[in-house]
Design a protein around this motif. Structure first.
Motif, PDB file in Angstrom:
ATOM      1  N   LEU A 179       0.832  -1.208   0.000  1.00 39.06           N
ATOM      2  CA  LEU A 179       0.000   0.000   0.000  1.00 39.06           C
ATOM      3  C   LEU A 179       0.868   1.260   0.000  1.00 39.06           C
ATOM      4  N   TYR A 180       1.954   1.213   0.750  1.00 36.93           N
ATOM      5  CA  TYR A 180       2.867   2.359   0.815  1.00 36.93           C
ATOM      6  C   TYR A 180       3.482   2.608  -0.563  1.00 36.93           C
ATOM      7  N   ASP A 181       3.883   1.517  -1.244  1.00 40.44           N
ATOM      8  CA  ASP A 181       4.439   1.645  -2.596  1.00 40.44           C
ATOM      9  C   ASP A 181       3.389   2.204  -3.570  1.00 40.44           C
ATOM     10  N   VAL A 213       0.852   4.179  -2.813  1.00 37.88           N
ATOM     11  CA  VAL A 213       0.654   5.611  -2.526  1.00 37.88           C
ATOM     12  C   VAL A 213       1.827   6.414  -3.074  1.00 37.88           C
ATOM     13  N   ASN A 214       3.043   5.928  -2.879  1.00 40.67           N
ATOM     14  CA  ASN A 214       4.218   6.667  -3.350  1.00 40.67           C
ATOM     15  C   ASN A 214       4.313   6.730  -4.871  1.00 40.67           C
ATOM     16  N   ALA A 215       3.686   5.766  -5.557  1.00 41.16           N
ATOM     17  CA  ALA A 215       3.733   5.741  -7.023  1.00 41.16           C
ATOM     18  C   ALA A 215       2.731   6.728  -7.621  1.00 41.16           C
ATOM     19  N   ALA A 218      -1.585  11.257  -4.500  1.00 40.34           N
ATOM     20  CA  ALA A 218      -1.763  10.565  -3.218  1.00 40.34           C
ATOM     21  C   ALA A 218      -0.567  10.802  -2.301  1.00 40.34           C
ATOM     22  N   LYS A 219       0.614  10.742  -2.879  1.00 39.85           N
ATOM     23  CA  LYS A 219       1.831  10.940  -2.090  1.00 39.85           C
ATOM     24  C   LYS A 219       1.855  12.333  -1.447  1.00 39.85           C
ATOM     25  N   GLY A 220       1.484  13.339  -2.233  1.00 36.07           N
ATOM     26  CA  GLY A 220       1.475  14.711  -1.728  1.00 36.07           C
ATOM     27  C   GLY A 220       0.502  14.846  -0.554  1.00 36.07           C
ATOM     28  N   PHE A 235      -0.647  12.447   1.372  1.00 29.51           N
ATOM     29  CA  PHE A 235      -0.209  11.654   2.520  1.00 29.51           C
ATOM     30  C   PHE A 235       0.966  12.322   3.246  1.00 29.51           C
ATOM     31  N   ASP A 236       1.937  12.847   2.482  1.00 28.07           N
ATOM     32  CA  ASP A 236       3.090  13.534   3.100  1.00 28.07           C
ATOM     33  C   ASP A 236       2.617  14.732   3.914  1.00 28.07           C
ATOM     34  N   ASN A 237       1.669  15.441   3.367  1.00 27.24           N
ATOM     35  CA  ASN A 237       1.105  16.611   4.025  1.00 27.24           C
ATOM     36  C   ASN A 237       0.459  16.210   5.364  1.00 27.24           C
TER      37      ASN A 237
HETATM   38 CA   LIG Z   1       6.342   9.458   1.769  1.00 25.53          CA
END
Ligand SMILES: [Ca+2]
Ligand SMILES: [Ca+2]
Lengths: 117, 117
Positions: free
Chosen positions: B28-30, B32-34, B38-40, B42-44
């Motif tokens: 799931l982490y991969d 989101v990072n792809a 979504a990554k933006g 989640f990082d926020n």
């Molecule tokens: Ca991240």
């Protein structure tokens, strides 16, 4: 899969319990508890330590005379041979446990990236 | 004895890495990072979470509009299916790791006595 993780944890619990670091600590702790004078001194020190840690954690100030009192108590317990040995044994076991935690947390560290040094 | 403790820790690390809890989280982490959007998001969210935790830990006050902002961000990320699943996977792994810690710390708990509930 799940059961493997728990099996590994129980194996590790056993390994800790059988380690010289843990048995040394246990023997010294039993020795201190069997000696009312030593036990009183150690309980007093432990209590003070916990009070100061709690204050630190909650951002409360530590008064200068409280700090002085703490330093005197530390100096006193360190002069007691068995308590001094007990504190060294606690330190050694803490270091092993910190190592173990680093090893176990490696998968998560690899996933999320190491925290900044 | 020492090597047994470390062997047990490495076995446990492997068991965690191979657990469905960890591999689900990693997938799931991969995912989101792809996905840059979504990554933006989640990082926020992660950044905000860390800021609030740090404030809480150091006893700083969290302003009402900061709290409102946090609640909006949580509501937003929970509407993103993959992020919501990732957060659930993190929760599940956290619960397993808390269990493992309880098991491993049992020898010390037996020695010093359980902390008050
Ligand atoms: Ca991240
Ligand atoms: Ca005691």
């Amino acid at each position: 899969m799940m059961s493997n993780v728990y099996d590994a944890a129980y194996d590790m619990e056993k390994a800790i319990r059988n380690s010289s670091e843990f048995t040394d600590l246990k023997n010294l702790y039993d020795q201190v508890n069997a000696d009312p004078g030593a036990k009183g001194m150690f309980d007093n020190f432990r209590q003070l330590q916990m009070t100061l840690q709690q204050k630190q954690m909650t951002g409360q100030e530590i008064a200068p005379d409280e700090m002085e009192q703490a330093q005197k108590t530390v100096a006193l317990v360190q002069q007691h041979e068995t308590i001094a040995k007990l504190m060294e044994a606690e330190q050694r076991l803490s270091m092993v446990i910190a190592d173990l935690n680093r090893i176990i947390m490696k998968p998560l560290e690899d996933l999320y990236g190491a925290p900044e040094q």
